[in-house]
Design a protein around this motif. Structure first.
Motif, PDB file in Angstrom:
ATOM      1  N   VAL A  60       0.835  -1.204   0.000  1.00 37.87           N
ATOM      2  CA  VAL A  60       0.000   0.000   0.000  1.00 37.87           C
ATOM      3  C   VAL A  60       0.870   1.253   0.000  1.00 37.87           C
ATOM      4  O   VAL A  60       0.602   2.226  -0.722  1.00 37.87           O
ATOM      5  CB  VAL A  60      -0.944  -0.003   1.218  1.00 37.87           C
ATOM      6  N   ALA A  61       1.940   1.253   0.803  1.00 41.09           N
ATOM      7  CA  ALA A  61       2.858   2.393   0.830  1.00 41.09           C
ATOM      8  C   ALA A  61       3.429   2.673  -0.558  1.00 41.09           C
ATOM      9  O   ALA A  61       3.510   3.831  -0.993  1.00 41.09           O
ATOM     10  CB  ALA A  61       3.989   2.123   1.822  1.00 41.09           C
ATOM     11  N   LEU A  62       3.801   1.611  -1.257  1.00 39.52           N
ATOM     12  CA  LEU A  62       4.375   1.780  -2.592  1.00 39.52           C
ATOM     13  C   LEU A  62       3.328   2.241  -3.602  1.00 39.52           C
ATOM     14  O   LEU A  62       3.634   3.027  -4.514  1.00 39.52           O
ATOM     15  CB  LEU A  62       5.011   0.465  -3.037  1.00 39.52           C
ATOM     16  N   LEU A  63       2.096   1.792  -3.447  1.00 37.16           N
ATOM     17  CA  LEU A  63       1.039   2.232  -4.360  1.00 37.16           C
ATOM     18  C   LEU A  63       0.691   3.700  -4.133  1.00 37.16           C
ATOM     19  O   LEU A  63       0.336   4.416  -5.078  1.00 37.16           O
ATOM     20  CB  LEU A  63      -0.198   1.348  -4.204  1.00 37.16           C
ATOM     21  N   PHE A  64       0.797   4.161  -2.889  1.00 41.22           N
ATOM     22  CA  PHE A  64       0.658   5.600  -2.654  1.00 41.22           C
ATOM     23  C   PHE A  64       1.786   6.349  -3.372  1.00 41.22           C
ATOM     24  O   PHE A  64       1.590   7.464  -3.872  1.00 41.22           O
ATOM     25  CB  PHE A  64       0.686   5.915  -1.161  1.00 41.22           C
ATOM     26  N   GLY A  65       2.973   5.759  -3.408  1.00 35.95           N
ATOM     27  CA  GLY A  65       4.069   6.341  -4.169  1.00 35.95           C
ATOM     28  C   GLY A  65       3.739   6.442  -5.648  1.00 35.95           C
ATOM     29  O   GLY A  65       4.072   7.436  -6.305  1.00 35.95           O
ATOM     30  N   HIS A  91       4.247   7.514   3.471  1.00 29.87           N
ATOM     31  CA  HIS A  91       5.170   7.605   4.605  1.00 29.87           C
ATOM     32  C   HIS A  91       4.480   7.235   5.920  1.00 29.87           C
ATOM     33  O   HIS A  91       5.124   6.659   6.809  1.00 29.87           O
ATOM     34  CB  HIS A  91       5.772   9.006   4.681  1.00 29.87           C
ATOM     35  N   VAL A  92       3.199   7.542   6.029  1.00 32.06           N
ATOM     36  CA  VAL A  92       2.459   7.102   7.217  1.00 32.06           C
ATOM     37  C   VAL A  92       2.448   5.575   7.286  1.00 32.06           C
ATOM     38  O   VAL A  92       2.642   4.977   8.357  1.00 32.06           O
ATOM     39  CB  VAL A  92       1.022   7.661   7.207  1.00 32.06           C
ATOM     40  N   TYR A  94       4.709   3.568   5.997  1.00 36.93           N
ATOM     41  CA  TYR A  94       6.065   3.169   6.391  1.00 36.93           C
ATOM     42  C   TYR A  94       6.272   3.340   7.898  1.00 36.93           C
ATOM     43  O   TYR A  94       6.856   2.474   8.562  1.00 36.93           O
ATOM     44  CB  TYR A  94       7.099   4.012   5.647  1.00 36.93           C
ATOM     45  N   LEU A  95       5.799   4.450   8.448  1.00 36.48           N
ATOM     46  CA  LEU A  95       5.977   4.696   9.878  1.00 36.48           C
ATOM     47  C   LEU A  95       5.256   3.654  10.722  1.00 36.48           C
ATOM     48  O   LEU A  95       5.773   3.198  11.745  1.00 36.48           O
ATOM     49  CB  LEU A  95       5.489   6.101  10.229  1.00 36.48           C
ATOM     50  N   VAL A  96       4.061   3.273  10.301  1.00 34.28           N
ATOM     51  CA  VAL A  96       3.323   2.225  11.024  1.00 34.28           C
ATOM     52  C   VAL A  96       4.099   0.913  10.987  1.00 34.28           C
ATOM     53  O   VAL A  96       4.273   0.234  12.020  1.00 34.28           O
ATOM     54  CB  VAL A  96       1.916   2.044  10.427  1.00 34.28           C
ATOM     55  N   LEU A  97       4.589   0.552   9.819  1.00 34.27           N
ATOM     56  CA  LEU A  97       5.364  -0.690   9.678  1.00 34.27           C
ATOM     57  C   LEU A  97       6.634  -0.648  10.517  1.00 34.27           C
ATOM     58  O   LEU A  97       6.989  -1.632  11.185  1.00 34.27           O
ATOM     59  CB  LEU A  97       5.710  -0.913   8.205  1.00 34.27           C
ATOM     60  N   LEU A  98       7.324   0.471  10.488  1.00 32.53           N
ATOM     61  CA  LEU A  98       8.575   0.592  11.231  1.00 32.53           C
ATOM     62  C   LEU A  98       8.326   0.621  12.734  1.00 32.53           C
ATOM     63  O   LEU A  98       9.108   0.052  13.511  1.00 32.53           O
ATOM     64  CB  LEU A  98       9.314   1.850  10.785  1.00 32.53           C
ATOM     65  N   LEU A 148       8.674  12.944   6.166  1.00 29.30           N
ATOM     66  CA  LEU A 148       9.778  12.238   5.512  1.00 29.30           C
ATOM     67  C   LEU A 148      10.964  12.066   6.462  1.00 29.30           C
ATOM     68  O   LEU A 148      11.579  10.994   6.517  1.00 29.30           O
ATOM     69  CB  LEU A 148      10.208  13.004   4.262  1.00 29.30           C
ATOM     70  N   THR A 149      11.275  13.109   7.215  1.00 30.70           N
ATOM     71  CA  THR A 149      12.380  13.033   8.176  1.00 30.70           C
ATOM     72  C   THR A 149      12.087  11.996   9.254  1.00 30.70           C
ATOM     73  O   THR A 149      12.980  11.248   9.672  1.00 30.70           O
ATOM     74  CB  THR A 149      12.631  14.409   8.818  1.00 30.70           C
ATOM     75  N   ALA A 150      10.823  11.937   9.695  1.00 29.31           N
ATOM     76  CA  ALA A 150      10.433  10.922  10.682  1.00 29.31           C
ATOM     77  C   ALA A 150      10.612   9.518  10.121  1.00 29.31           C
ATOM     78  O   ALA A 150      11.079   8.605  10.825  1.00 29.31           O
ATOM     79  CB  ALA A 150       8.990  11.149  11.116  1.00 29.31           C
TER      80      ALA A 150
END
Length: 235
Positions: A60-65, A91-92, A94-98, A148-150
């Motif tokens: 999903v993160a990549l599809l938002f990209g 990025h949201v 990605y942050l959830v996954l991380l 992005l920095t986060a």
């Protein structure tokens, strides 16, 4: 090799080939090819991570990209902001996954000093850009760059591959932001933006995928040990 592994390998090869074609088109000034290949890159990468067993949220993160890539190349100001929003949504994800993989161990007390470095870098960069950005872009750029920095900070935890992806993402979008501020650009600026961007998305996505794959292996090993202990007490 399993069918899923073979599929993943084919998709990764397709992503690499499409990336090379896209970058070559940018260098050659073949706008039509560049515009046709750009929206395809992230869906192919998303298919790769799914075939490799990654969480669906990573796809999903990549599809938002992909949404961001498509909207940004239209040249329309309103759609540009929508594209920035699509990237922000990625990025949201990605942050959830991380965060699920322990991106912030020990809370702010342990991660605070390094977080402060990233925050200072963000604040300094935005302060430099601010006077040269148009009024309608200042707040969106500041908010997106903070997100992005986060992500880049959180990507330090899973390992060097994800960390590299986060740093490359910072570099790519910093190049893009200086263009929005009408700063002097390097030759073939769009080539360098896309080179660092595609490398960033791949490294970050594959780093997250590996982190989750490592967790599954750990769980599997733990289950095997627990089963063995139960068997040893019942035999």
């Amino acid at each position: 090799m399993t069918t899923a592994a073979r599929t993943a390998r084919v998709l990764l090869g397709a992503f690499a080939a499409l990336t090379l074609v896209h970058l070559a088109a940018l260098l050659a000034g073949t706008t039509t090819v560049a515009h046709l290949t750009k929206p395809v890159l992230m869906p192919v990468l998303a298919a790769y991570v799914l075939a490799a067993g990654a969480p669906r949220l990573l796809a999903v993160a990549l599809l938002f990209g992909c949404g961001g890539d498509t909207l940004l190349q239209t040249g329309d100001d309103a759609l540009f902001l929508a594209g920035m929003g699509s990237f922000a949504a990625g990025h949201v994800c990605y942050l959830v996954l991380l965060a699920r993989r322990g991106a912030f161990p020990g809370g702010l007390r342990r991660s605070g000093p390094l977080a402060a470095v990233y925050a200072a870098a963000w604040l300094g960069f935005v302060a430099l850009l601010w006077p040269d950005l148009s009024a309608d872009l200042r707040l969106p750029v500041a908010a997106y760059s903070l997100l992005l920095t986060a992500t880049a900070f959180a990507a330090l935890r899973p390992g060097p591959w994800a960390a590299l992806g986060g740093l490359l993402f910072l570099l790519s979008d910093s190049l893009l932001a200086t263009g929005l501020a009408h700063w002097q650009q390097p030759p073939a600026a769009q080539f360098w933006v896309m080179l660092t961007y595609t490398a960033a998305q791949f490294a970050l996505a594959d780093g997250v995928r590996r982190a989750y794959a490592g967790r599954e292996r750990t769980r599997g090993a733990g289950s095997t040990r627990a089963y063995g202990e139960v068997r040893s007490t019942t035999v």
